[in-house]
Design a protein around this motif. Structure first.
Motif, PDB file in Angstrom:
ATOM      1  N   GLU A 427     -36.092  34.382 -13.267  1.00 16.79           N
ATOM      2  CA  GLU A 427     -37.150  33.526 -14.490  1.00 16.79           C
ATOM      3  C   GLU A 427     -38.369  33.420 -15.101  1.00 16.79           C
ATOM      4  O   GLU A 427     -39.521  33.498 -15.285  1.00 16.79           O
ATOM      5  CB  GLU A 427     -36.613  31.823 -14.200  1.00 16.79           C
ATOM      6  CG  GLU A 427     -36.810  31.190 -16.231  1.00 16.79           C
ATOM      7  CD  GLU A 427     -37.739  30.261 -15.733  1.00 16.79           C
ATOM      8  OE1 GLU A 427     -38.715  29.822 -16.933  1.00 16.79           O
ATOM      9  OE2 GLU A 427     -38.372  29.914 -14.048  1.00 16.79           O
ATOM     10  N   LEU A 457     -31.020  20.337 -11.864  1.00 17.26           N
ATOM     11  CA  LEU A 457     -32.858  20.640 -12.599  1.00 17.26           C
ATOM     12  C   LEU A 457     -32.364  22.474 -12.550  1.00 17.26           C
ATOM     13  O   LEU A 457     -33.248  22.854 -13.901  1.00 17.26           O
ATOM     14  CB  LEU A 457     -32.627  19.391 -12.106  1.00 17.26           C
ATOM     15  CG  LEU A 457     -32.721  18.381 -12.248  1.00 17.26           C
ATOM     16  CD1 LEU A 457     -34.116  17.142 -11.447  1.00 17.26           C
ATOM     17  CD2 LEU A 457     -33.215  17.929 -13.519  1.00 17.26           C
ATOM     18  N   SER A 458     -32.550  22.970 -11.836  1.00 13.36           N
ATOM     19  CA  SER A 458     -33.377  23.797 -11.709  1.00 13.36           C
ATOM     20  C   SER A 458     -31.975  25.167 -12.809  1.00 13.36           C
ATOM     21  O   SER A 458     -32.134  25.658 -13.303  1.00 13.36           O
ATOM     22  CB  SER A 458     -31.980  25.445  -9.478  1.00 13.36           C
ATOM     23  OG  SER A 458     -33.412  23.708  -9.259  1.00 13.36           O
ATOM     24  N   HIS A 461     -32.747  24.281 -16.143  1.00 11.75           N
ATOM     25  CA  HIS A 461     -34.446  25.019 -16.730  1.00 11.75           C
ATOM     26  C   HIS A 461     -34.040  26.191 -17.094  1.00 11.75           C
ATOM     27  O   HIS A 461     -34.844  27.222 -17.731  1.00 11.75           O
ATOM     28  CB  HIS A 461     -35.083  24.425 -15.247  1.00 11.75           C
ATOM     29  CG  HIS A 461     -36.837  25.557 -15.440  1.00 11.75           C
ATOM     30  ND1 HIS A 461     -37.698  25.273 -16.519  1.00 11.75           N
ATOM     31  CD2 HIS A 461     -37.466  26.362 -14.833  1.00 11.75           C
ATOM     32  CE1 HIS A 461     -38.671  25.839 -16.320  1.00 11.75           C
ATOM     33  NE2 HIS A 461     -38.196  26.987 -15.284  1.00 11.75           N
ATOM     34  N   THR A 462     -33.787  27.416 -15.741  1.00 11.11           N
ATOM     35  CA  THR A 462     -33.545  28.823 -16.095  1.00 11.11           C
ATOM     36  C   THR A 462     -32.802  29.060 -17.378  1.00 11.11           C
ATOM     37  O   THR A 462     -33.372  29.596 -18.106  1.00 11.11           O
ATOM     38  CB  THR A 462     -32.686  28.834 -15.066  1.00 11.11           C
ATOM     39  OG1 THR A 462     -33.366  28.395 -13.547  1.00 11.11           O
ATOM     40  CG2 THR A 462     -32.932  30.471 -14.625  1.00 11.11           C
ATOM     41  N   SER A 464     -32.279  27.558 -20.581  1.00 11.04           N
ATOM     42  CA  SER A 464     -33.035  27.176 -21.524  1.00 11.04           C
ATOM     43  C   SER A 464     -33.940  27.870 -21.592  1.00 11.04           C
ATOM     44  O   SER A 464     -34.632  28.165 -22.449  1.00 11.04           O
ATOM     45  CB  SER A 464     -33.201  25.287 -21.334  1.00 11.04           C
ATOM     46  OG  SER A 464     -34.563  25.136 -20.510  1.00 11.04           O
ATOM     47  N   SER A 465     -35.007  28.163 -20.649  1.00 13.92           N
ATOM     48  CA  SER A 465     -36.074  28.722 -20.620  1.00 13.92           C
ATOM     49  C   SER A 465     -35.437  30.126 -21.034  1.00 13.92           C
ATOM     50  O   SER A 465     -36.870  30.335 -21.928  1.00 13.92           O
ATOM     51  CB  SER A 465     -37.094  29.282 -19.587  1.00 13.92           C
ATOM     52  OG  SER A 465     -38.001  29.878 -19.180  1.00 13.92           O
ATOM     53  N   ASP A 500     -36.523  16.292 -17.849  1.00 12.29           N
ATOM     54  CA  ASP A 500     -36.826  17.125 -17.587  1.00 12.29           C
ATOM     55  C   ASP A 500     -35.006  18.334 -18.336  1.00 12.29           C
ATOM     56  O   ASP A 500     -35.544  18.998 -18.742  1.00 12.29           O
ATOM     57  CB  ASP A 500     -37.266  17.884 -16.249  1.00 12.29           C
ATOM     58  CG  ASP A 500     -38.530  17.610 -15.865  1.00 12.29           C
ATOM     59  OD1 ASP A 500     -38.759  17.215 -16.767  1.00 12.29           O
ATOM     60  OD2 ASP A 500     -38.504  17.920 -14.791  1.00 12.29           O
ATOM     61  N   SER A 504     -34.304  20.615 -21.600  1.00 18.36           N
ATOM     62  CA  SER A 504     -33.586  21.535 -20.984  1.00 18.36           C
ATOM     63  C   SER A 504     -32.231  21.860 -22.171  1.00 18.36           C
ATOM     64  O   SER A 504     -31.673  22.974 -22.904  1.00 18.36           O
ATOM     65  CB  SER A 504     -32.893  21.591 -19.861  1.00 18.36           C
ATOM     66  OG  SER A 504     -34.214  21.281 -18.855  1.00 18.36           O
ATOM     67  N   LYS A 539     -42.710  16.766 -24.181  1.00 17.30           N
ATOM     68  CA  LYS A 539     -41.313  16.513 -23.830  1.00 17.30           C
ATOM     69  C   LYS A 539     -41.007  15.670 -25.291  1.00 17.30           C
ATOM     70  O   LYS A 539     -39.454  15.120 -25.645  1.00 17.30           O
ATOM     71  CB  LYS A 539     -40.880  16.266 -22.770  1.00 17.30           C
ATOM     72  CG  LYS A 539     -41.331  17.253 -21.866  1.00 17.30           C
ATOM     73  CD  LYS A 539     -40.713  18.115 -19.730  1.00 17.30           C
ATOM     74  CE  LYS A 539     -41.145  18.845 -19.399  1.00 17.30           C
ATOM     75  NZ  LYS A 539     -40.957  18.568 -18.023  1.00 17.30           N
TER      76      LYS A 539
END
Length: 710
Positions: A427, A457-458, A461-462, A464-465, A500, A504, A539
């Protein structure tokens, strides 16, 4: 600490006492400025028959900066090496001291160390009368010492094998110290590497409190100028690794001696010195040593034969090294490319990242070797390669695909957290490994118990990014499992982590009720807005936009009171070519608008008004007279490569969300890739935009009209 007085000539003791007494007292007065009157000097029975300062508050490991003034004076007064060949002991006002003979040339190293239980010259049992000793000995007379007075030399390997702890090594030193002292430090570091973290901390405490530790440090300082250079470097490395503070007199003295003797550095020493510099924190002496190291490397680069040594040196020179030196090392590496092993090729990525030098030839060649030997590649190596590629901005699609396919093919043998770490690195590079991400989603759905707060959380984020859940078969199950797992941690999650996670979910166009309800509480919103981090405000505005534009029925009535954000700045590039193509295609600038700012802090590069069928472009002057239901607004977005996943036309999370919101605002979105437009000639660029702007039916009609006119 070496505290030798001013040397006398090679005459008898009586003559010295009668004719040179003034020199002695002059030296004593000079040294008394450094040592308090309560300190006494006595003959040390352990080791080198050296003068030893005995007092309550002296420690060889005193802070270097606090003692800098004193040590500078000592270095000035006693800058040469002194070898204790013979001595005179006498008593003056309760102070027992020694005189020493200065030897112009250093004796052979093996003559320096004698049995701790023996003195060089027998001392009479009476302490009151003067000991008379003949000082008229030549250097060669050292050979009369018997073998019994010289303990056998012991290697660091033997010490590390025979001893089980750091204290055992110090005990061996206290019984019979031998030259060089570096063997003891090296043995202690070898033993320390075998210990666990808890054992290592305990053993280090015992080491610092051991009675012989200070004495070993003193021996090391005295021997620094005469031992072989490689042993000096081994000692310095072991001392730093053992946790001896870098600002101590011991470490700083070794650094200074290393600087002075740097011309003795051969290829092996270059490798060791590189490792030493990497292990040390920045300070003035380290900076000077690093500068000298770079000069030495520049002189000897073509003489380096071992590839591993070359890579260690390249890694050590630093990012701020001169570009000429970096290129010289690059050319040397290219010359040795045929001799690179698989490990050398894998290690080259990290080396180039450490020196911040992007050599495409080296990276491409090493990538081929890595791909050809991908099976069995350790996780640590893959992580270093991917992290180095990010630091160097090296985007090799074949390399990334090969690594991802290897992990996917061996997916069952990898632990959950290891696969996640690989995905995080992908990512960071903007690469979307579709097969691997699908497999990982399946594992999450099948085993949600493996999720913890950090993993949640990781993962959010990955995915969704990279916008991976878009049109995925397992999307609904995946987001539901993730939302359920997040809900279980709502009682412990921090406000920023919750923001966060919800952000996401917004990128993925999914709005779980429980996390949103907790985030939208007034006290949490106030806490996030009072933070100095502006990312929180952006955000929250994104969240507010999603509540108003996306399909969030049960959250529609929630209104957030948020501060006004500054307008989104237009991109740094002017999109001049796109504007010129639109003017040529549409018949002038009166048919489109530039840099249009929209509600919800959105910005579009160009706006075109067309009829609902997108068959005809309407002049901006006629728009006011046309009903809004008869107009189709077209948003032209000029995007860069970073807006897409690497090597594809798949939009990343923010661009996908922006397109979704523009559609909700009534726009038809057209994406224009900047790097593609720059390559096209004007005629081809006009044709390209024409096919993007007009509908298929309009293009067919235009083609028919052109054929009829012909």
């Amino acid at each position: 600490i070496l505290t030798t007085l001013k040397p006398f000539g090679s005459v008898s003791v009586e003559s010295k006492m009668n004719n040179k007494a003034g020199s002695f007292f002059w030296n004593f007065r000079q040294f008394s400025t450094l040592v308090s009157t309560s300190r006494t000097m006595r003959l040390c029975r352990l080791g080198l028959c050296k003068p030893k300062i005995v007092h309550s508050n002296w420690n060889i490991l005193n802070n270097f900066h606090n003692r800098m003034q004193s040590t500078d004076i000592i270095r000035y007064l006693f800058q040469d090496a002194f070898i204790f060949k013979s001595y005179v002991g006498f008593q003056t006002k309760g102070i027992s001291t020694l005189t020493a003979l200065r030897i112009e040339r250093l004796l052979y190293a093996k003559r320096l160390f004698f049995d701790s239980k023996q003195s060089l010259v027998p001392v009479d049992k009476s302490d009151d009368e003067l000991k008379k000793v003949n000082l008229n000995h030549e250097v060669s007379n050292e050979d009369v010492l018997t073998k019994e007075t010289k303990p056998n030399r012991i290697s660091s390997r033997k010490l590390s094998e025979e001893c089980n702890s750091l204290s055992d090594v110090l005990d061996a030193f206290s019984k019979a110290p031998t030259f060089p002292s570096s063997n003891y430090f090296t043995a202690m570091w070898t033993i320390a590497k075998r210990l666990s973290d808890d054992q290592k901390r305990f053993e280090k405490r015992l080491m610092f409190s051991h009675p012989a530790f200070n004495q070993l440090c003193e021996h090391m300082m005295r021997e620094a100028k005469i031992m072989q250079y490689k042993y000096l470097l081994f000692s310095l490395h072991a001392i730093v690794k053992l946790g001896i503070p870098q600002n101590t007199i011991l470490v700083q003295t070794l650094l200074r001696v290393t600087q002075e003797r740097i011309n003795e550095c051969d290829e092996i020493c270059l490798s060791v010195l590189s490792t030493v510099l990497e292990a040390m924190e920045p300070c003035k002496n380290v900076h000077v040593l690093r500068t000298g190291f770079r000069i030495l490397v520049d002189q000897q680069v073509w003489k380096i034969e071992d590839v591993f040594t070359l890579q260690v040196v390249m890694k050590c020179i630093g990012k701020d090294a001169p570009i000429a030196l970096k290129r010289k090392l690059e050319m040397k590496a290219l010359r040795e490319l045929d001799r690179f092993s698989v490990l050398n090729s894998q290690h080259m990525f990290e080396v180039l990242a450490a020196m911040n030098h992007r050599s495409l030839i080296l990276l491409d060649e090493c990538s081929k070797v890595v791909l050809d030997n991908i099976h069995g590649c350790p996780l640590r190596i893959m992580i270093n390669i991917l992290q180095s590629c990010k630091d160097l901005q090296y985007h090799n699609l074949d390399l990334f695909k090969g690594l991802a396919d290897y992990v996917a093919a061996t997916f069952d043998i990898w632990k959950f957290r290891k696969v996640l770490f690989i995905l995080i690195l992908f990512e960071n590079l903007g690469f979307r490994p579709v097969g691997l991400m699908d497999l990982f989603m399946k594992r999450i759905v099948e085993d949600p118990e493996s999720l913890n707060m950090k993993n949640i959380l990781s993962i959010l984020h990955t995915y969704s990014s990279l916008n991976h859940v878009y049109k995925c078969q397992n999307k609904e199950q995946f987001v539901e499992v993730m939302a359920s797992a997040l809900t279980g941690y709502l009682h412990t999650i921090s406000s920023e982590n919750l923001l966060d996670a919800v952000y996401s979910f917004c990128l993925m166009n999914y709005f779980p009720l429980a996390p949103f309800n907790q985030l939208l509480q007034k006290d949490i919103i106030s806490e996030l807005l009072t933070s100095d981090d502006m990312k929180n405000a952006y955000k929250l505005h994104t969240l507010d936009t999603c509540l108003k534009l996306d399909d969030t029925v049960y959250l529609k009535d929630i209104a957030l009171s948020l501060p006004q954000l500054p307008r989104e700045l237009p991109p740094s590039h002017t999109n001049a070519k796109v504007a010129e193509v639109l003017s040529s295609l549409l018949g002038g600038e009166g048919h489109f608008s530039k840099d249009v700012h929209l509600p919800h802090n959105y910005h579009i590069d160009f706006e075109i008004r067309m009829d609902t069928n997108r068959n005809q472009v309407l002049p901006l002057s006629d728009v006011d007279t046309t009903s809004a239901t008869d107009i189709q607004r077209v948003a032209v977005l000029c995007v860069s490569r970073s807006a897409y996943c690497l090597g594809s036309s798949h939009p990343r999370g923010f661009l996908a969300m922006k397109m979704r919101h523009l559609n909700a605002m009534g726009f038809h979105v057209i994406l224009v890739n900047n790097w593609e437009m720059d390559k096209l000639e004007m005629e081809d660029a006009v044709t390209f935009l024409k096919t993007k702007i007009y509908s298929v039916e309009a293009l067919r009609v235009a083609a028919v009209n052109v054929q009829s006119t012909q």
